[in-house]
Scaffold this motif. Structure first.
Motif, PDB file in Angstrom:
ATOM      1  N   ARG A  37       0.819  -1.218   0.000  1.00 10.43           N
ATOM      2  CA  ARG A  37       0.000   0.000   0.000  1.00 10.43           C
ATOM      3  C   ARG A  37       0.852   1.266   0.000  1.00 10.43           C
ATOM      4  O   ARG A  37       0.530   2.252   0.683  1.00 10.43           O
ATOM      5  N   ILE A  49      -3.724   5.924  -5.904  1.00  9.91           N
ATOM      6  CA  ILE A  49      -4.634   6.567  -4.953  1.00  9.91           C
ATOM      7  C   ILE A  49      -6.071   6.160  -5.243  1.00  9.91           C
ATOM      8  O   ILE A  49      -6.843   5.801  -4.337  1.00  9.91           O
ATOM      9  N   TYR A  52      -6.608   2.496  -4.163  1.00 12.67           N
ATOM     10  CA  TYR A  52      -6.747   2.285  -2.724  1.00 12.67           C
ATOM     11  C   TYR A  52      -8.071   2.849  -2.190  1.00 12.67           C
ATOM     12  O   TYR A  52      -8.675   2.279  -1.285  1.00 12.67           O
ATOM     13  N   LEU A  53      -8.528   3.974  -2.747  1.00 12.02           N
ATOM     14  CA  LEU A  53      -9.741   4.613  -2.242  1.00 12.02           C
ATOM     15  C   LEU A  53     -11.023   3.974  -2.776  1.00 12.02           C
ATOM     16  O   LEU A  53     -11.996   3.792  -2.031  1.00 12.02           O
ATOM     17  N   VAL A 168      -0.919  11.754  -1.334  1.00  7.62           N
ATOM     18  CA  VAL A 168      -0.712  10.475  -0.641  1.00  7.62           C
ATOM     19  C   VAL A 168      -0.638  10.709   0.864  1.00  7.62           C
ATOM     20  O   VAL A 168      -1.229   9.962   1.662  1.00  7.62           O
ATOM     21  N   PHE A 171      -4.235  11.470   2.263  1.00  7.06           N
ATOM     22  CA  PHE A 171      -5.170  10.345   2.283  1.00  7.06           C
ATOM     23  C   PHE A 171      -4.684   9.162   3.120  1.00  7.06           C
ATOM     24  O   PHE A 171      -5.492   8.471   3.743  1.00  7.06           O
ATOM     25  N   PHE A 172      -3.373   8.924   3.149  1.00  7.96           N
ATOM     26  CA  PHE A 172      -2.885   7.688   3.759  1.00  7.96           C
ATOM     27  C   PHE A 172      -1.877   7.905   4.884  1.00  7.96           C
ATOM     28  O   PHE A 172      -1.376   6.941   5.449  1.00  7.96           O
ATOM     29  N   VAL A 176       3.335   6.670   4.983  1.00  7.86           N
ATOM     30  CA  VAL A 176       3.232   6.150   3.615  1.00  7.86           C
ATOM     31  C   VAL A 176       3.833   7.142   2.621  1.00  7.86           C
ATOM     32  O   VAL A 176       4.531   6.737   1.676  1.00  7.86           O
ATOM     33  N   THR A 180       6.934   6.428   0.203  1.00  6.13           N
ATOM     34  CA  THR A 180       6.716   6.638  -1.224  1.00  6.13           C
ATOM     35  C   THR A 180       7.800   7.536  -1.801  1.00  6.13           C
ATOM     36  O   THR A 180       8.303   7.300  -2.910  1.00  6.13           O
TER      37      THR A 180
END
Length: 295
Positions: A37, A49, A52-53, A168, A171-172, A176, A180
């Motif tokens: 992820r 993105i 994952y969403l 990123v 949202f995460f 992460v 990344t």
């Protein structure tokens, strides 16, 4: 061999290479990045993105987002590059779908996942770029930014990557996003390595009143050529000759010793050189076309 056979052979070689690069890229993306992820920069990051969403499939989404950009940017790309971009995008999308079941969750060590994932992605993209291809996405967006805002392409790519990584993080989470960032950094370095090769050299610019002795020592003891440029000292307002030469990494220590031996007061600047073509170094990777007249 006719010209058409040569073109077909060249095209087959390039498409095969781009396909290999696409599968390496897709494998690294699925096996390390998606399995843990993490995300990527550019349009690939946007696709992940959305995956994952909303659980959108990565391969088809990648193709769907690239096609409008590709059509809109066709006139900026040039025919040959445009076709290779289309082939690269289609093959990457296909490869992502074919390798989506290959995944290795590494929740206990996301750093390794980012490291290996970035490396695999970099190798795949490096092969594609080396063969003159592209995977579209951020490349085309950066060209649009250059066309309408006047920004350099490199700055446009940096802007796109920055926006994606910030998204990123939103949202995460920061963790992460930071991993990344590691993956993106490793990928960019590996891309450069694949395109330029492991070979690198050193360029030296030497300013000395004993440039003739230094040039003779470089030619006789190192077996390297040297070039003299005319210059003028800003402080002394005197004419100077600047000696410029390129040596391999393992010859740098000997070069510095020779310069010091000839003139301990010499001024020497050393720079990294990633590619050198010509006598004593790498051969040019092109063949001269028949019928082309020099001059």
């Amino acid at each position: 061999m006719s010209i058409w056979k040569k073109r077909i052979k060249k095209w087959s070689y390039e498409v095969t290479g781009i396909a290999i690069g696409a599968f390496i890229f897709a494998f690294g993306l699925n096996y390390f990045i998606i399995a843990n992820r993490l995300a990527e920069g550019g349009l690939t990051g946007v696709v992940l993105i959305l995956h994952y969403l909303f659980h959108w499939p990565v391969g088809p989404t990648y193709l769907a987002l690239n096609l409008p950009l590709f059509i809109a940017g066709w006139r900026f790309l040039g025919r040959d590059f445009a076709w290779k971009t289309l082939v690269g995008t289609a093959l990457v999308s296909l490869a992502i779908e074919l390798t989506k079941h290959f995944q290795a969750p590494m929740a206990e060590d996301l750093f390794l996942a980012a490291l290996y994932g970035g490396g695999a992605v970099g190798i795949g993209l490096g092969i594609i770029f080396y063969l003159g291809g592209s995977t579209g996405g951020a490349d085309i967006l950066a060209r649009f930014i250059n066309q309408y805002w006047g920004w350099p392409v490199g700055r446009g790519l940096l802007l796109v990557d920055t926006i994606v990584i910030v998204a990123v993080g939103i949202f995460f989470g920061l963790t992460v996003a930071l991993y990344t960032l590691v993956a993106v950094f490793v990928a960019t370095r590996v891309i450069d390595f694949v395109q330029e090769g492991a070979y690198s050299a050193k360029a030296a610019m030497i300013i000395s009143d004993k440039r003739s002795e230094i040039a003779e020592a470089v030619v006789d003891k190192l077996g390297r050529g040297a070039t003299l440029f005319s210059g003028r000292g800003a402080y002394t307002d005197q004419d100077k000759e600047v000696l410029y030469c390129v040596v391999s990494r393992n010859e740098l220590v000997r070069l510095k010793a020779l310069v010091y031996e000839c003139d301990p007061k010499a001024f020497m600047i050393i720079n990294d050189v990633h590619e050198v073509f010509g006598e004593g170094f790498r051969r040019w990777p092109y063949k001269k076309k028949k019928g082309v007249v020099d001059g």
